[in-house]
Design an enzyme around this catalytic site. Structure first.
Site, mmCIF file in Angstrom:
data_model
loop_
_atom_site.group_PDB
_atom_site.id
_atom_site.type_symbol
_atom_site.label_atom_id
_atom_site.label_comp_id
_atom_site.label_asym_id
_atom_site.label_seq_id
_atom_site.Cartn_x
_atom_site.Cartn_y
_atom_site.Cartn_z
ATOM 1 N N ASP A 80 2.538 -9.838 -7.713
ATOM 2 C CA ASP A 80 3.164 -8.997 -7.486
ATOM 3 C C ASP A 80 4.988 -9.256 -7.531
ATOM 4 O O ASP A 80 5.361 -10.195 -7.215
ATOM 5 C CB ASP A 80 3.258 -7.892 -6.389
ATOM 6 C CG ASP A 80 3.444 -6.678 -7.137
ATOM 7 O OD1 ASP A 80 3.979 -6.086 -8.350
ATOM 8 O OD2 ASP A 80 3.463 -5.944 -6.218
ATOM 9 N N ASP A 102 9.842 -10.656 -12.828
ATOM 10 C CA ASP A 102 10.665 -9.246 -12.756
ATOM 11 C C ASP A 102 11.575 -10.201 -12.489
ATOM 12 O O ASP A 102 11.994 -10.472 -12.121
ATOM 13 C CB ASP A 102 9.865 -9.131 -11.269
ATOM 14 C CG ASP A 102 11.246 -7.510 -11.461
ATOM 15 O OD1 ASP A 102 11.535 -7.581 -12.165
ATOM 16 O OD2 ASP A 102 11.110 -7.135 -10.282
ATOM 17 N N HIS A 208 4.897 0.919 -11.241
ATOM 18 C CA HIS A 208 5.175 0.882 -10.419
ATOM 19 C C HIS A 208 5.693 1.485 -8.906
ATOM 20 O O HIS A 208 5.665 3.004 -9.415
ATOM 21 C CB HIS A 208 7.173 -0.536 -9.896
ATOM 22 C CG HIS A 208 6.214 -2.138 -10.397
ATOM 23 N ND1 HIS A 208 6.021 -2.603 -9.487
ATOM 24 C CD2 HIS A 208 6.062 -1.780 -11.518
ATOM 25 C CE1 HIS A 208 5.907 -3.778 -10.046
ATOM 26 N NE2 HIS A 208 5.480 -2.896 -11.552
ATOM 27 N N SER A 211 2.623 5.196 -4.924
ATOM 28 C CA SER A 211 2.238 5.381 -3.994
ATOM 29 C C SER A 211 2.638 7.155 -3.654
ATOM 30 O O SER A 211 3.883 7.585 -3.497
ATOM 31 C CB SER A 211 2.516 4.834 -2.664
ATOM 32 O OG SER A 211 1.760 4.129 -2.458
ATOM 33 N N THR A 254 1.913 1.491 -0.299
ATOM 34 C CA THR A 254 2.579 1.768 1.375
ATOM 35 C C THR A 254 1.545 2.767 1.294
ATOM 36 O O THR A 254 1.159 2.880 2.086
ATOM 37 C CB THR A 254 3.589 2.885 0.396
ATOM 38 O OG1 THR A 254 5.232 1.690 0.173
ATOM 39 C CG2 THR A 254 4.388 3.991 0.828
HETATM 40 P P1 13P Z 1 4.884 1.872 -3.545
HETATM 41 O O1 13P Z 1 6.147 1.642 -2.712
HETATM 42 O O2 13P Z 1 4.902 3.084 -3.868
HETATM 43 O O3 13P Z 1 2.940 1.584 -2.762
HETATM 44 O O4 13P Z 1 4.731 0.844 -5.286
HETATM 45 C C1 13P Z 1 4.135 -0.244 -5.131
HETATM 46 C C2 13P Z 1 4.966 -1.044 -6.106
HETATM 47 O O5 13P Z 1 5.450 -0.671 -6.986
HETATM 48 C C3 13P Z 1 4.420 -2.776 -5.762
HETATM 49 O O6 13P Z 1 4.613 -3.030 -6.712
HETATM 50 O O1 G3H Z 2 6.693 -3.460 -5.053
HETATM 51 C C1 G3H Z 2 6.507 -4.664 -3.723
HETATM 52 C C2 G3H Z 2 5.363 -4.158 -2.600
HETATM 53 O O2 G3H Z 2 5.401 -3.132 -1.912
HETATM 54 C C3 G3H Z 2 5.368 -5.736 -1.872
HETATM 55 O O3 G3H Z 2 6.194 -5.876 -0.206
HETATM 56 O O4 G3H Z 2 6.703 -8.174 -0.687
HETATM 57 O O5 G3H Z 2 7.210 -6.717 1.254
HETATM 58 O O6 G3H Z 2 4.505 -7.853 0.003
HETATM 59 P P1 G3H Z 2 5.932 -7.196 -0.105
HETATM 60 ZN ZN ZN Z 3 6.721 -2.441 -7.211
#
Ligand code: 13P
Ligand code: G3H
Ligand code: ZN
Length: 305
Positions: A80, A102, A208, A211, A254
């Site tokens: 991610d 990204d 993205h 949540s 989230t």
């Molecule tokens: P949320 O913060 O809405 O869960 O999004 C997560 C996300 O886009 C991870 O790449």
């Molecule tokens: O998009 C971001 C994700 O919620 C991951 O978050 O970098 O704190 O693991 P993190």
């Molecule tokens: Zn994201």
């Protein structure tokens, strides 16, 4: 079985449903995601951010890979928000079957250049790639209507970007944002924009910041002593609709963070004498499983594996 992201997302796009891409940071989160996917016969994507790799490293990746390999439904392990070519290559070396590059914060040509490098290397190893075009962020933060278009993904630019990079799926900025505070009331999601991009592009699209931040979870968090402000997420029906227009991968982190904290806080509040980790993390895993189950229903992936 452990498969590539493309193996999961191409059928999803064609079948007009979306697959949840859930972030993991430990064993319990991974189990909640993959065991629920098996229970519901749903394909699923487990994703690790660079932060998750820093936290859990190869140990955590191996937990995901092992559960995925033994699973009776398709599971992909995805990087991610990979921030560089090196990061994407490192994830592939670790056994990831899908990577995101990204470079969306760079100017268009630089984003194309960075993405193309990753696509070429990943494809040579049979790994699929997600790229991003546009800037995520709550529309609320950019109240001037004219300005909002500067942040959201331009449909014609998206076509050019995909042609030039060969990315397998594309994250688009449609008004969603990361975290528990996505704006007041019902956060904005630009369905017309998704529809337009979906008509122009046949590859899977990615949302993205998806949540739901369910009110019930927020309430339980407060009741268990947690402090949280004016939290709001993306409405279920908005995600169901977006899947009709081409969104095939829906990122959720989230909601699982909130759910695990609710589970842990509730046990600690109700039983202050408890110190068996299984009694503390087990209920958190159950609350997370309920979130995953709900999301799979909303996205339409139940029974698709
Ligand atoms: P949320 O913060 O809405 O869960 O999004 C997560 C996300 O886009 C991870 O790449
Ligand atoms: O998009 C971001 C994700 O919620 C991951 O978050 O970098 O704190 O693991 P993190
Ligand atoms: Zn994201």
């Amino acid at each position: 079985m452990l498969v590539t992201g493309k193996d999961i997302l191409v059928p999803a796009r064609a079948g007009k449903y979306a697959v949840g891409a859930f972030n993991t940071n430990n064993m319990e989160i991974t189990q909640a995601i993959i065991h629920t996917a098996e229970k519901l016969r749903s394909p699923v994507i487990v994703q690790m951010s660079e932060g998750a790799i820093k936290y859990g490293g190869q140990d955590l990746a191996n937990i995901v890979i092992d559960l995925a390999t033994r699973a009776t439904v398709p599971v992909a392990l995805h990087l991610d928000h990979g921030s560089s070519y090196e990061s994407a290559l490192n994830a592939i070396k670790m056994g990831f079957t899908s990577v995101m590059i990204d470079a969306s914060h760079h100017p268009f040509e630089e984003n194309v250049h960075e993405t193309k490098r990753v696509v070429e290397a990943a494809h040579a190893m049979g790994i699929s790639v997600e790229a991003e075009l546009g800037r995520l962020g709550g529309i609320e933060e950019h109240v001037v209507v004219d300005e909002k278009d500067a942040f959201l993904t331009d449909p014609d630019e998206a076509v050019k970007f995909v042609e030039e990079t060969g990315t397998d799926y594309l994250a688009i900025a449609i008004g969603t944002s990361h975290g528990a505070y996505k704006g007041k009331g019902r956060p904005f999601i630009d369905q017309a924009r998704i529809k337009k991009i979906g008509e122009l592009l046949s590859i899977p699209l990615v949302a993205h910041g998806s949540s739901g931040v369910p009110a019930e979870i927020v309430q339980r968090l407060r009741a268990a002593g947690g402090e949280i402000g004016d939290a709001a997420g993306i409405a279920d029906e908005d995600l169901t609709e977006a899947a009709q227009y081409g969104i095939a991968k829906v990122n959720v982190d989230t909601d699982l963070r909130l759910a695990s904290t609710v589970g842990i806080r509730e046990v600690l509040k109700a039983t202050p004498k408890e110190f068996d980790p299984r009694k503390i993390f087990g209920p958190a895993r159950d609350v997370m499983s309920q979130i995953v189950e709900h999301k799979m229903g909303v996205l339409g992936s139940v029974g698709k594996a």
